[in-house]
Design an enzyme around this catalytic site. Sequence first.
Site, PDB file in Angstrom:
ATOM      1  CE  LYS A  42      -3.437  -1.290  -0.532  1.00  0.00           C
ATOM      2  NZ  LYS A  42      -3.785  -2.106  -1.742  1.00  0.00           N
ATOM      3  N   GLY A  44       2.183   2.588  -2.816  1.00  0.00           N
ATOM      4  CA  GLY A  44       2.159   3.254  -4.120  1.00  0.00           C
ATOM      5  C   GLY A  44       2.808   2.398  -5.203  1.00  0.00           C
ATOM      6  CG  HIS A 103       4.346  -6.061  -1.597  1.00  0.00           C
ATOM      7  ND1 HIS A 103       4.466  -4.758  -1.991  1.00  0.00           N
ATOM      8  CD2 HIS A 103       3.178  -6.493  -2.128  1.00  0.00           C
ATOM      9  CE1 HIS A 103       3.411  -4.439  -2.751  1.00  0.00           C
ATOM     10  NE2 HIS A 103       2.635  -5.471  -2.845  1.00  0.00           N
ATOM     11  CB  SER A 133      -4.026   2.092   2.305  1.00  0.00           C
ATOM     12  OG  SER A 133      -4.116   1.579   1.013  1.00  0.00           O
ATOM     13  N   GLY A 253      -6.420   7.499  -2.432  1.00  0.00           N
ATOM     14  CA  GLY A 253      -5.178   8.078  -2.947  1.00  0.00           C
ATOM     15  C   GLY A 253      -4.817   9.400  -2.306  1.00  0.00           C
TER      16      GLY A 253
HETATM   17  S1  PPS Z   1      -0.447  -2.990  -3.163  1.00  0.00           S
HETATM   18  O1  PPS Z   1      -1.698  -3.778  -3.198  1.00  0.00           O
HETATM   19  O2  PPS Z   1       0.273  -3.210  -1.897  1.00  0.00           O
HETATM   20  O3  PPS Z   1       0.408  -3.233  -4.317  1.00  0.00           O
HETATM   21  O4  PPS Z   1      -0.940  -1.482  -3.141  1.00  0.00           O
HETATM   22  P1  PPS Z   1      -0.147  -0.213  -3.687  1.00  0.00           P
HETATM   23  O5  PPS Z   1      -0.352  -0.111  -5.132  1.00  0.00           O
HETATM   24  O6  PPS Z   1       1.251  -0.220  -3.169  1.00  0.00           O
HETATM   25  O7  PPS Z   1      -0.894   0.980  -2.950  1.00  0.00           O
HETATM   26  C1  PPS Z   1      -2.261   1.244  -3.140  1.00  0.00           C
HETATM   27  C2  PPS Z   1      -2.498   2.652  -2.648  1.00  0.00           C
HETATM   28  O8  PPS Z   1      -1.922   3.572  -3.584  1.00  0.00           O
HETATM   29  C3  PPS Z   1      -2.947   4.432  -4.050  1.00  0.00           C
HETATM   30  N1  PPS Z   1      -2.690   4.858  -5.433  1.00  0.00           N
HETATM   31  C4  PPS Z   1      -2.506   6.134  -5.791  1.00  0.00           C
HETATM   32  N2  PPS Z   1      -2.446   7.268  -5.050  1.00  0.00           N
HETATM   33  C5  PPS Z   1      -2.265   8.430  -5.714  1.00  0.00           C
HETATM   34  N3  PPS Z   1      -2.158   8.524  -7.065  1.00  0.00           N
HETATM   35  C6  PPS Z   1      -2.205   7.415  -7.835  1.00  0.00           C
HETATM   36  N4  PPS Z   1      -2.100   7.517  -9.157  1.00  0.00           N
HETATM   37  C7  PPS Z   1      -2.381   6.147  -7.191  1.00  0.00           C
HETATM   38  N5  PPS Z   1      -2.451   4.870  -7.628  1.00  0.00           N
HETATM   39  C8  PPS Z   1      -2.651   4.106  -6.540  1.00  0.00           C
HETATM   40  C9  PPS Z   1      -4.220   3.591  -3.909  1.00  0.00           C
HETATM   41  O9  PPS Z   1      -5.376   4.373  -3.999  1.00  0.00           O
HETATM   42  C10 PPS Z   1      -3.983   2.983  -2.537  1.00  0.00           C
HETATM   43  O10 PPS Z   1      -4.091   3.933  -1.481  1.00  0.00           O
HETATM   44  P2  PPS Z   1      -5.426   4.260  -0.673  1.00  0.00           P
HETATM   45  O11 PPS Z   1      -5.007   5.149   0.460  1.00  0.00           O
HETATM   46  O12 PPS Z   1      -5.990   2.961  -0.185  1.00  0.00           O
HETATM   47  O13 PPS Z   1      -6.334   4.958  -1.620  1.00  0.00           O
END
Ligand code: PPS
Length: 289
Positions: A42, A44, A103, A133, A253
Amino acid sequence: MTEYDRIVDGIRYPWATKDEILEAMKTFEVREDDVWLITYRKSGNTWVQEIITVLFCGCDFTKRGEMDPKKRVSFVDLLKPGMTEFVHVTAAKKPSPRIMTTHLQSRHMPREIITKKPKIVYVARNPKDIAVSLYYFHKSNKLLKTFELWEEYFQAFYDGDLVGGSWFEMNLYWWNRRNDDNVLFLKYEDMKEDLASAIVKISEFLGWPVPEGKLEDVVKHCSFGQMKTNPILYWHTESAILDDSKSPFMRKGLVGDWKNYFTVRQNEAFDKLYEKKMKGSGLEFRYEL
Ligand code: PPS
């Protein structure tokens, strides 16, 4: 041991992180021209996967759109339902340069990550927003236990007893390597504040340039709103694991959503824990923008 996970060498892993995967990582052949995107859950990962993929395609969105969403990046941690081959086996047959992601905690990563020195992009996010998240991810992900109560979940996060192990352990490990030539250490909060600069940094680090005049389009393509609705991105095809009706993968996000969940007491306890675990490290985060 639970129906969802078990502990391996002190770290809780979902059953889909098979023993065979952890065993194979010990001898997995890393290539010098690999790109490894490493993140705690989670932080990014999906966001930066997309940036790297677009850069890999020379910022040609048609080319990007034609890439198979499941095949572009090799996520080695899991054997998901329906998969007939381990990702590390498939990845070993892929041409260079490969884009790999994980991860896994350092003790379970491929040992050659250190000796072969591939390009490593590490993305860190403040642990309070990660906690929230991940709480929702546990609800939507069929491979993970759902916590009915935030309090119960918070305690597990605080104790580092969730799948993937301790946030502190992983972030400290990569923070201590942030000055290595082959490591780019990024923060989610900085990306939220200034995505264009983050894209330029990644592009320069990988040596995959953004063609003149294209930066604005890449920023737009990788914005939260665009990524949430872009059907080429992988979670649209992940229904075997993810139940979007419980919580969407692209949830909010934001920086600072933790304030809607942490009680004053939990916040104070977490700040104390952070101080104890990270004292002297110099790693600091912004918790609101
Ligand atoms: S995972 O499943 O562990 O691989 O998740 P991961 O991709 O690392 O993290 C998911 C969170 O990143 C947010 N996210 C973004 N935030 C801002 N901008 C963009 N473009 C974006 N893409 C993914 C996603 O919404 C998750 O965070 P939360 O706080 O749950 O919304």
